[in-house]
Design a protein around this motif. Structure first.
Motif, short mmCIF file in Angstrom:
data_model
loop_
_atom_site.label_atom_id
_atom_site.label_comp_id
_atom_site.label_asym_id
_atom_site.label_seq_id
_atom_site.Cartn_x
_atom_site.Cartn_y
_atom_site.Cartn_z
N ASN A 196 7.44 -9.09 -0.70
CA ASN A 196 7.74 -9.59 -2.52
C ASN A 196 8.23 -10.98 -3.03
O ASN A 196 7.79 -11.32 -3.82
N LYS A 247 8.12 -4.54 2.60
CA LYS A 247 7.33 -4.91 1.49
C LYS A 247 8.07 -5.83 -0.12
O LYS A 247 7.38 -7.00 -0.16
N LEU A 248 9.66 -5.58 -0.05
CA LEU A 248 10.39 -5.61 -1.19
C LEU A 248 10.31 -7.71 -0.40
O LEU A 248 10.62 -8.43 -1.52
N LYS A 302 9.29 0.28 6.04
CA LYS A 302 7.92 0.13 4.69
C LYS A 302 7.91 -0.25 3.39
O LYS A 302 8.10 -1.77 3.45
N LEU A 303 9.49 0.17 2.70
CA LEU A 303 9.61 -0.48 1.83
C LEU A 303 10.62 -1.99 2.00
O LEU A 303 9.91 -2.10 1.17
N PHE A 335 -0.53 0.59 -2.29
CA PHE A 335 1.13 0.83 -1.08
C PHE A 335 1.68 1.87 -1.46
O PHE A 335 2.05 2.94 -1.25
N GLN A 384 9.89 1.58 -8.78
CA GLN A 384 9.82 0.74 -7.88
C GLN A 384 9.63 0.92 -6.95
O GLN A 384 8.41 -0.16 -6.76
N LEU A 423 5.70 -2.16 -7.12
CA LEU A 423 5.15 -3.02 -5.68
C LEU A 423 4.09 -2.84 -5.14
O LEU A 423 3.18 -4.12 -4.38
N GLN A 438 13.76 -3.78 -5.87
CA GLN A 438 13.70 -4.94 -5.69
C GLN A 438 14.51 -6.17 -5.93
O GLN A 438 14.84 -7.20 -5.79
#
Lengths: 146, 196
Positions: A38, A34-35, A30-31, B82, B70, B74, A134
């Protein structure tokens, strides 16, 4: 650490990169998704190596299930996965003439130099330490667009 | 100005709860909102308390680390939930892993490879959301898996469970505070410059 790229995999200007993210951990999937989103990437996730190979059209008898228009521009995979590790997945991707030019990035929570070298020698584009930030992903996608 | 305790938790004695009488008291698991809390606090105060609370999670005992920031960064208008979503996944995943660990260590012949695999997963997810103390407890745990020391592993499991419960409680409190702020028409502060 520059990746050689054939014309099949080079991004055309204005195209959104399509990244295949492979990780057995749900939270990490999931992380990373999203990264990548983005960083303006289109993302497909897979929870293991075999599924990733399926999506890349590398399983025997299988065709590219992501349809001709949705080529994968990069694979980012976790190293430690049960069954097929990220390293084994990397090898399979590099062994196939269809996918060998696709940049593969390996992620791991463990900073083990022999592991890192092994992956780079096998053709990994980059090795990133987890947890992902990120700035890590921005670096990757910049490389991809150039 | 009357000092307003921001919430009651299991660790806060009942008499400090804002509720003045038993009939309007909070339940024993009361965090927020208390009716009186809503009346006496304005958005600015709630925001300051959220900042103080969040700050304490990072600085006082390192429950959370920079990775949590972090996650917060996001979150945006396209994904306003989120952090809550990821953290909820973490709770579900962790509870499953803790159950599996308990089961695995309860066996006559403990399969340490399996135990280690579960701890590795938990270490990974706690690290990814910034739950520092849980992650550190997992690191210690893995060392004992390598030694195949059942007793030590059982102690580590207890430690991990404890750290998990604490951070879960803290995060749920933080989310409740956020809900309060939003319900009162405010927004969650994005300035967390106190983190080094």
């Amino acid at each position: 650490m520059a990746a050689g790229s054939s014309s099949n995999w080079v991004m055309e200007s204005g195209d959104v990169p399509h990244v295949l993210a492979v990780d057995d951990n749900l939270i990490d999937r999931k992380l990373v998704e999203k990264l990548l989103r983005n960083s303006s990437c289109k993302v497909t996730t897979a929870e293991n190596g075999p599924r990733a190979l399926e999506l890349l059209g590398l399983t025997s008898g299988g065709q590219n299930t992501m349809n001709g228009r949705s080529k994968v521009n990069m694979v980012i995979t976790d190293y430690c996965m049960p069954g097929m590790t990220g390293y084994e997945l990397l090898k399979k991707i590099k062994e196939s003439s269809v996918t060998k030019e696709v940049p593969v990035v390996i992620m791991s929570s463990e900073n083990i130099p022999t592991r890192i070298n092994k992956c780079l020698e096998e053709g990994a584009q980059m090795f990133i330490l987890k947890p992902l930030k990120q700035s890590d992903v921005k670096k990757l996608t910049c490389q991809l667009m150039n | 100005m009357r000092k307003v305790p921001m919430f009651c938790g299991p660790s806060v004695p009942k008499r400090r709860c804002l509720a003045q009488a038993p009939k309007d008291s909070c339940s024993s698991k009361c965090i927020v909102p208390c009716r009186q809390l809503k009346k006496t606090m304005d958005v600015g105060q709630m925001q300051r308390q959220w900042i103080d609370y969040t700050k304490s999670l990072f600085l006082e005992k390192g429950f959370l680390d920079g990775q949590f920031l972090q996650l917060q960064q996001l979150q945006d208008e396209n994904n306003p939930d989120f952090v809550v979503e990821v953290v909820s996944l973490f709770f579900e995943d962790s509870e499953r892993l803790l159950k599996d660990l308990t089961f695995a260590l309860d066996q006559n012949g403990v399969d340490f490879k399996k135990v280690d695999a579960h701890v590795h997963q938990l270490k990974g997810s706690s690290s990814s959301i910034g739950a520092q103390r849980v992650k550190n407890a997992c690191i210690a745990f893995r060392n004992f898996c390598e030694e195949q020391n059942t007793d030590a592993c059982l102690r580590c499991l207890q430690q991990v469970k404890q750290e998990y419960c604490i951070v879960k409680n803290k995060l749920e409190t933080m989310f409740r505070l956020e809900q309060q702020i939003v319900a009162a028409g405010g927004s969650i502060p994005t300035e967390l410059s106190f983190i080094g």
